[in-house]
Structure formats: structure tokens, C-alpha cells
Write a protein that holds these residues in place. Structure first.
Motif, PDB file in Angstrom:
ATOM      1  N   CYS A 144       0.836  -1.199   0.000  1.00 20.91           N
ATOM      2  CA  CYS A 144       0.000   0.000   0.000  1.00 20.91           C
ATOM      3  C   CYS A 144       0.874   1.254   0.000  1.00 20.91           C
ATOM      4  N   PHE A 145       1.893   1.266   0.857  1.00 19.10           N
ATOM      5  CA  PHE A 145       2.748   2.449   0.945  1.00 19.10           C
ATOM      6  C   PHE A 145       3.595   2.634  -0.318  1.00 19.10           C
ATOM      7  N   SER A 146       3.854   1.567  -1.058  1.00 20.62           N
ATOM      8  CA  SER A 146       4.697   1.680  -2.252  1.00 20.62           C
ATOM      9  C   SER A 146       4.077   2.580  -3.322  1.00 20.62           C
ATOM     10  N   PHE A 147       2.763   2.846  -3.240  1.00 17.27           N
ATOM     11  CA  PHE A 147       2.145   3.773  -4.191  1.00 17.27           C
ATOM     12  C   PHE A 147       2.680   5.199  -4.014  1.00 17.27           C
ATOM     13  N   VAL A 148       3.315   5.455  -2.886  1.00 23.87           N
ATOM     14  CA  VAL A 148       3.922   6.770  -2.654  1.00 23.87           C
ATOM     15  C   VAL A 148       4.949   7.095  -3.735  1.00 23.87           C
ATOM     16  N   VAL A 190       3.390  12.937  12.234  1.00 22.51           N
ATOM     17  CA  VAL A 190       3.969  11.679  11.754  1.00 22.51           C
ATOM     18  C   VAL A 190       4.217  10.678  12.876  1.00 22.51           C
ATOM     19  N   ASP A 191       4.575  11.161  14.060  1.00 25.15           N
ATOM     20  CA  ASP A 191       4.839  10.234  15.167  1.00 25.15           C
ATOM     21  C   ASP A 191       3.588   9.459  15.554  1.00 25.15           C
ATOM     22  N   THR A 242      -3.423   6.497   6.027  1.00 22.13           N
ATOM     23  CA  THR A 242      -3.170   7.935   6.170  1.00 22.13           C
ATOM     24  C   THR A 242      -1.729   8.273   5.815  1.00 22.13           C
ATOM     25  N   LEU A 243      -0.793   7.441   6.252  1.00 21.07           N
ATOM     26  CA  LEU A 243       0.616   7.653   5.901  1.00 21.07           C
ATOM     27  C   LEU A 243       0.810   7.653   4.392  1.00 21.07           C
ATOM     28  N   THR A 244       0.174   6.689   3.726  1.00 20.90           N
ATOM     29  CA  THR A 244       0.305   6.593   2.267  1.00 20.90           C
ATOM     30  C   THR A 244      -0.273   7.832   1.591  1.00 20.90           C
TER      31      THR A 244
END
Length: 541
Positions: A102-106, A153-154, A169-171
Motif C-alpha cells: 500500500c505504501f509503495s504507491f507513494v 507523523v509520530d 493515512t501515511l500513504t
């Protein structure tokens, strides 16, 4: 970045956390080639028009512009480095590989920026400056975004034992972050072609290489080292502490301030030449640019080549996308993996220079074809390296010979990677229609980058479904879902991996890769036999 005569230069993809951040270097060399290929088509902020004799400028005369350009590229590398460090941080918090996918879409915006680059190139305020119209507001947004992230971010990365990091949310946050960085990249690359005179425009690619590499080093390698309590306690402190010298929030806040201050200075102090000096500096209409891109893709040879580029990296996806994360999972400190990139810098500088001697001829893809199976076999060697890692782990960490083995594996991998990449870049330059060279190169490089993005995301997503776990100590209990894992632990058992999906992927990817090499690789080589007219776009005046 520019389209056609004022063409938008392509996206460096992102680097990304793939196997020790190799893709950062791919982006860098792709843009270097584009800047150099377009430099002769562009004017300069130092030149005014046809009627005025051209003045020859030495490097000393434009040292200020060179330094500014270098600094802008350093700023460009910071978001890339920070985004590349997040997957390693997430892995240390034991997130699933589905979350990593999921995060790799960043990292996709740098490969997709061709979609909005014509807008950046065509819409601007002439009085303020064609490039500053986008550079200044984009860098302000980046600075403000960093300040906002420094306060949030924390909490997004918190792992309280029951609920892990907020991946969605991070992504979303970092996708927007990288979208802004990609837009800033378009503006800086375009300004690089006109900020320097023709005598010195070659320094633009040097500024790009050095500046972006330095920025990525600051945002990734240096940050991960200073953020690590173990590294700081071992090398930088006399008394151990539980936290590193800096935190992610501290780092984001610092660079947010730097972005805001320096952008203000650029907006006020640096003037951009707004005079329309040459016909080829006029921008095309937005729709004209998109129509031109579509007409290029419709060419049968280009369409075939694009399909091959989109599928060529399937065989490398497990090795490139998952290996580094698996090493962190097995206990290798993330900062140590990041630091291994430092001794690779001389090799990464020399390899393109050496390989380009063999790709300068009429058949550059022959080098691509020959290097392909070696890179596939290195993927299997990576899998063996991951399997070997737990057996050499010691109480104090890993022995020196282990890191030497990792470094040598990385070095061999870089040779095969650069052999393929430089060969493809050389072929792009060879077949691109010179009348629309910038747009053509941008399109092909974008497809090349996408060909690496989607297999990496898919490889990360498939690791968990292909992994088989069993509950040791509790009969009849399974460990398929997170709830079952928790129940197994509650009943006094522990979930152990019976079959790691990474090894399954490694074998399957290599098999797919050899199949591609045997059937489609030969088809790619045959494209070199096509006549130049098969690659030329017929445009109506």
C-alpha cells in the motif's frame, strides 16, 4: 521540465526502498540524459534574442546560477530520501507486506508526472517567471507540508501493540508529499535548461546528479543513522540513550523551515528572464502536447516497445522490492543497510561511463539482453542471502564478513542493473524522433519507470498471501489472520513461518523472467533492426 521543444522532461521514479535504494540512481541518470539531449534546443537566461550577438560565459560568470541550481536539486532529493526511509521504519515496526505494498504507491508520482507536466510547462505568470510560477508555490507547499507532518507523523507511526501504524493515512500523506516533489522536479529541470548559458548548460546534469544524490543521502542515509539509538550510542555518544540524536518529526521540522526560508529568498532575489527570445522557447498548447504523446504511442514499434518495457522487470520484482525489507525483518539494522550505499557511490559513477562504451553502437539492446539472465540469477542469490542471515546473527549484531558478503552482492547486482539501464537509455536516445526528442524521451522513460513500479507493488502485496504460518504449541490453531495470530499467542503458542512467501516469489519471478528473456527478449533485440522511419512521428503542420 519541458515538452517537445519546450518539452516536459521525464520522471525519475523513486527510489524507493527497493533493494538498498537502487532506483534513485536510475532516476538520476535518466534525467541527466534528458537534460543533455534538450540543452541544445533551449535558450538561456543569459541570452536575449537573435538580434543580439551571443556572449560567451565562463563558469565563473555563472557560478551563482550553478550554486542555486545545485541547491535546488539538493532540496529535491530530501523528500525522495525521506519517503525511501519510511518503509524501513515500518518494517522495524513489524507491519505486514500488504501494508508495505500500500505504501509503495507513494513512489508512483515520479513515474506518472508526464500526465500533468504539460500543464506545468504551459501555464505560468510571465511577469513572475515561467519556472518560478510553479517552483515557488510548490516549494512553499512542501515546506508547510513538512511542518504539518512534523506534528503528526509520530502518531501515524505509533505501534501500541494492538493497532499498528496508520498505513492508509501515511500513504495518502506521503503520496501528496511526493506529488509536490515531482512537480518541483518538473519546474527545476525546466529552469535548469535556461538558467545557464549554452556554454555551461552541461553543468545542469552535473548539478542534478550531485545535488539530488546529496539530498537523498541527507534524507535517507544520514537521517536513518542519526535516528537510530544503536548507531548513535555506538559511534556518537559517551552515554547510551533510548532515542537517536534526531527523530523523524525533528528532521521534518528542520527541513520545513529550510524550504520556507530558501524559497522566500529565491522568490525575492532570483530574477527569471521573461523575454520571449526564440521561437523554439515558445510553449506548445496543452492539448497539442497530449495529442503528440498519443500519436507517438500509436506507432506500432513504439507500442510494442512499451509493452516490452512494462513487462521486462517482472522477473526482478521480488529481489528488488522485498529483499531489503526481509533483511530488516531478519534483524539487520536499517541504518546499516542504508550506510552500505555509501561505498557504492564510486562504482555507480564509474559504471555508466564504462558501460556506455559498449552501448554507443547501433545495437545497444544487445547488452540489455546479455545482462538480463545474470540479474535474474542474482535474484536467487539474494534469496540465499536472506536465508543465510539468521544463521550468522550474533548477540552483538552481525559479523564483518556478513556485511562484506552483502556489499559484494550489491556490487554485482549494480553491474547487471546498470548494464541493462544504460543500454535502454541509449536505445531511447537512438530511436527518439529528433524533432520531438524531449517528449519522446520523456514518454519512453516514463514507461520504463512504470515497468518497475507495478511489479514491485505486486510483489510486496503477494508476500503475505504466499506465506504459510502455523501455531506452534497449540494443536489445531492456525495463524492465517491477525486475529488468529493474537489467539495463538493468548493460548500460549507462537506463530512460526512454515513457508516464506518471499522464497516462493523469488523462484516464480526468476522462472517468469527466464520465460520473458527466452521469448520476448529476442523480440526486443529485433526492434533494433527497424528502420528509423518506423520510430518517427508523422505530424501535420
Amino acid at each position: 521540465m519541458e515538452m517537445s521543444e519546450s518539452a516536459t522532461q521525464n520522471g525519475r521514479q523513486r527510489k524507493h526502498h527497493t533493494s538498498w535504494n537502487m532506483k534513485m540512481n536510475q532516476r538520476k541518470h535518466a534525467t541527466d540524459l534528458e537534460i543533455e539531449s534538450e540543452a541544445l534546443l533551449q535558450g538561456s537566461d543569459s541570452e536575449v534574442g537573435h538580434s543580439v550577438p551571443r556572449v560567451c560565459y565562463g563558469l565563473k560568470d555563472e557560478l551563482g546560477n550553478v550554486c542555486l541550481l545545485l541547491f535546488l536539486y539538493v532540496l529535491q532529493g530530501i523528500p525522495l530520501g525521506l519517503a525511501g526511509s519510511i518503509p524501513l521504519i515500518l518494517q522495524s515496526k513489524n507491519v505486514s507486506y500488504t501494508d508495505q505494498a500500500c505504501f509503495s504507491f507513494v513512489f508512483w508520482p515520479f513515474s506518472l508526472k508526464l500526465l500533468w507536466a504539460p500543464l506545468v510547462d504551459s501555464i505560468y505568470f510571465q511577469r513572475f517567471g515561467r519556472r518560478k510560477s510553479w517552483l515557488v508555490p510548490t516549494q512553499y507547499l512542501l515546506g508547510l507540508f513538512m511542518l504539518y507532518l512534523s506534528y503528526t507523523v509520530d502518531s501515524l507511526l505509533e505501534n501500541d501493540g494492538q493497532k499498528g501504524p496508520d498505513i492508509v493515512t501515511l500513504t495518502a500523506m506521503f503520496f501528496l508529499f511526493e506529488f509536490l516533489a515531482a512537480t518541483q522536479d518538473i519546474a527545476v529541470d525546466g529552469w535548469a535548461l535556461t538558467m545557464l548559458s549554452r556554454e555551461n548548460v552541461g553543468y545542469a546534469s552535473t548539478c542534478n546528479s550531485v545535488g539530488q544524490t546529496a539530498g537523498y543521502f541527507l534524507g535517507n542515509v544520514l537521517f536513518l543513522a542519526l535516528e537510530s539509538p544503536n548507531f548513535c550510542n555506538k559511534y556518537l555518544r559517551f552515554e547510551p540513550q533510548t532515542k537517536g540524536i534526531v527523530t523523524l518529526s525533528d528532521f521534518l521540522f528542520l527541513w520545513g523551515i529550510v524550504f520556507l526560508v530558501t524559497t522566500t529568498l529565491v522568490a525575492i532575489v532570483k530574477k527569471e528572464n521573461c523575454k520571449k527570445s526564440k521561437p523554439n522557447e515558445e510553449t506548445q498548447g496543452v492539448m497539442e502536447t497530449y495529442k503528440l504523446l498519443f500519436s507517438i504511442i500509436k506507432l506500432p514499434t513504439v507500442l510494442t516497445f512499451c509493452v516490452l518495457l512494462l513487462t521486462a522487470k517482472m522477473g526482478f520484482s521480488a529481489a528488488d522490492a522485498v529483499t531489503g525489507l526481509k533483511l530488516v525483518e531478519e534483524g539487520v539494522p536499517k541504518e546499516q543497510l542504508a550506510l552500505l550505499a555509501v561505498p557504492m557511490v564510486p562504482l555507480q559513477i564509474l559504471l555508466p561511463l564504462i558501460i556506455s562504451k559498449y552501448t554507443a553502437g547501433p545495437r545497444p539492446l544487445d547488452i540489455f539482453y546479455k545482462a538480463f539472465p545474470f540479474r535474474l540469477l542474482i535474484g536467487l542469490e539474494f534469496a540465499l542471502l536472506v536465508w543465510w542471515t539468521p544463521s550468522v546473527k550474533q548477540d552483538g549484531g552481525f559479523p564483518v564478513y556478513y556485511y562484506i558478503a552483502v556489499l559484494l552482492s550489491y556490487a554485482v547486482h549494480q553491474v547487471s542493473l546498470y548494464s541493462m539501464y544504460v543500454a535502454v537509455m541509449a536505445f531511447h536516445a537512438k530511436v527518439s524522433d529528433p524533432l520531438i526528442g524531449g517528449t519522446y524521451m520523456t514518454l519512453l522513460n516514463t514507461v520504463t519507470n512504470l515497468g518497475g513500479n507495478w511489479p514491485s507493488t505486486l510483489a510486496l502485496w503477494l508476500v503475505d498471501p504466499l506465506t504459510s504460518k502455523e501455531c506452534k504449541g497449540v494443536e489445531g490453531q492456525t495463524c492465517v489472520s491477525a486475529e488468529e495470530v493474537g489467539l495463538c499467542t493468548k493460548l500460549g503458542g507462537s506463530c512460526v513461518t512454515a513457508l516464506d512467501g518471499y522464497y516462493v516469489e523469488s523462484v516464480v519471478c526468476v522462472a517468469i523472467g527466464f520465460g520473458w528473456w527466452f521469448w520476448l527478449g529476442k523480440k526486443m533485440r529485433k526492434l533494433q533492426e527497424e528502420k528509423p522511419s518506423a520510430w518517427q512521428c508523422r505530424r501535420t503542420k
